[in-house]
Enzyme design. Structure first.
Site, PDB file in Angstrom:
ATOM      1  N   ALA A 146       6.036   4.790   1.527  1.00 45.61           N
ATOM      2  CA  ALA A 146       5.470   4.387   2.815  1.00 45.61           C
ATOM      3  C   ALA A 146       5.712   2.908   3.130  1.00 45.61           C
ATOM      4  CB  ALA A 146       3.963   4.679   2.823  1.00 45.61           C
ATOM      5  N   ASP A 147       6.471   2.228   2.311  1.00 51.22           N
ATOM      6  CA  ASP A 147       6.674   0.794   2.493  1.00 51.22           C
ATOM      7  C   ASP A 147       7.426   0.498   3.791  1.00 51.22           C
ATOM      8  OD1 ASP A 147       6.648  -1.966   1.049  1.00 51.22           O
ATOM      9  OD2 ASP A 147       8.710  -1.734   1.766  1.00 51.22           O
TER      10      ASP A 147
END
Length: 302
Positions: free
Chosen positions: A254-255
């Site tokens: 999810a970065d």
């Protein structure tokens, strides 16, 4: 892997592109846990040993990384601690040949790895620092996260001075665990981040959470153990597993930086979906942490 020559230590360089490592370490002007001298290609950092804080300097020769001590030369026990720290910090013991072979066969990785062979994934060897950084970086820009860290370090860290410059170490968990939430709010932490940081400091200071114990766990168990800690979600857990626990398949899917880098590499006008990213990452299995790190470097403009 390393030998002592007088007051200097030579660490085998192997496959290390030192200039790219320095470029990564020099990415933010608010970083105060190390100093990069780009012109002279050296880095200086204060390292906390069991007995003392030691200022180290690291530079590269053709065959070695040269470790020296500008302020004072530590005893043999501290030297061994520092060498271990540098090897962990620069991930020097990992054989990257399988990753490079994988990258040659992948249309995304081939573009970002070619020409950068020898860039090591710079780590955060201290577990508390890594977890604290993952908390400070939640849902804010990198600039804001660095400012939070700077305030915390300057208020509660320790330092040594050499040639008029102060070199800082990250605060110890026992120090932070004794603070109140109001202490951290005064540094512009949010209520939640202050609570999370105090909680993490306490479980590390009291020995409930240890780096060595976590590293012995399989990846899914390691992740589950970290996510069980208040304030540590999937992104934070994988960040810590990647940068501190050194699991090569950790993947902070999810970065935001990862998403932006992939958008740039594939030449898209929009960010890829999470499902697309997960599908691509299946081809990077066992090396997803390194794939992420190289993608971050692509975003940095290299």
């Amino acid at each position: 892997m390393w030998i002592q020559k007088g007051n200097r230590i030579e660490i085998e360089r192997h496959d290390v592109l030192f200039e790219e490592c320095l470029r990564y370490l020099n990415r933010n002007q608010n970083e105060l846990l190390h100093e990069v001298d780009i012109e002279n290609k050296v880095i200086r950092k204060a390292v906390r040993c069991e007995k003392e804080i030691v200022l180290i300097q690291l530079e590269a020769t053709d065959q070695h990384l040269l470790l020296s001590f500008p302020l004072h030369v530590p005893d043999s026990r501290s030297k061994a601690e520092i060498v271990h720290h540098v090897i962990d910090w620069m991930d020097l013991e990992r054989d990257l040949a399988p990753f490079y072979q994988l990258a040659k066969q992948d249309h995304i990785l081939n573009h970002i790895v070619h020409g950068r062979e020898g860039l090591r994934m710079i780590g955060v060897p201290d577990l508390f620092e890594a977890m604290a950084w993952s908390i400070m970086g939640q849902q804010v820009s990198l600039h804001v996260a660095y400012l939070l860290k700077k305030r915390l370090v300057e208020r509660y860290g320790e330092s040594v001075v050499w040639e008029g410059k102060e070199y800082w170490t990250f605060p110890e968990p026992g120090i932070i665990a004794k603070l109140t939430k109001e202490d951290l709010l005064s540094l512009k932490f949010t209520n939640r981040k202050a609570e999370y940081l105090l909680g993490v400091a306490d479980i590390i200071a009291t020995g409930q959470l240890k780096k060595t114990a976590l590293q012995q766990m399989p990846l899914p168990v390691m992740e589950k153990s970290l996510i069980a800690i208040r304030g540590i979600g999937s992104w934070s857990a994988n960040y810590v597993m990647m940068r501190c626990l050194r699991h090569p398949d950790a993947f902070p899917a999810a970065d935001v930086g990862l998403h932006n880098a992939l958008k740039k590499v594939i030449g898209s006008h929009s960010k890829p979906s999470l499902s697309e990213i997960m599908e691509w990452s299946e081809k990077w299995t066992d090396w997803r942490a390194y794939a992420t790190f190289y993608l971050w470097m692509e975003l940095a403009g290299g």
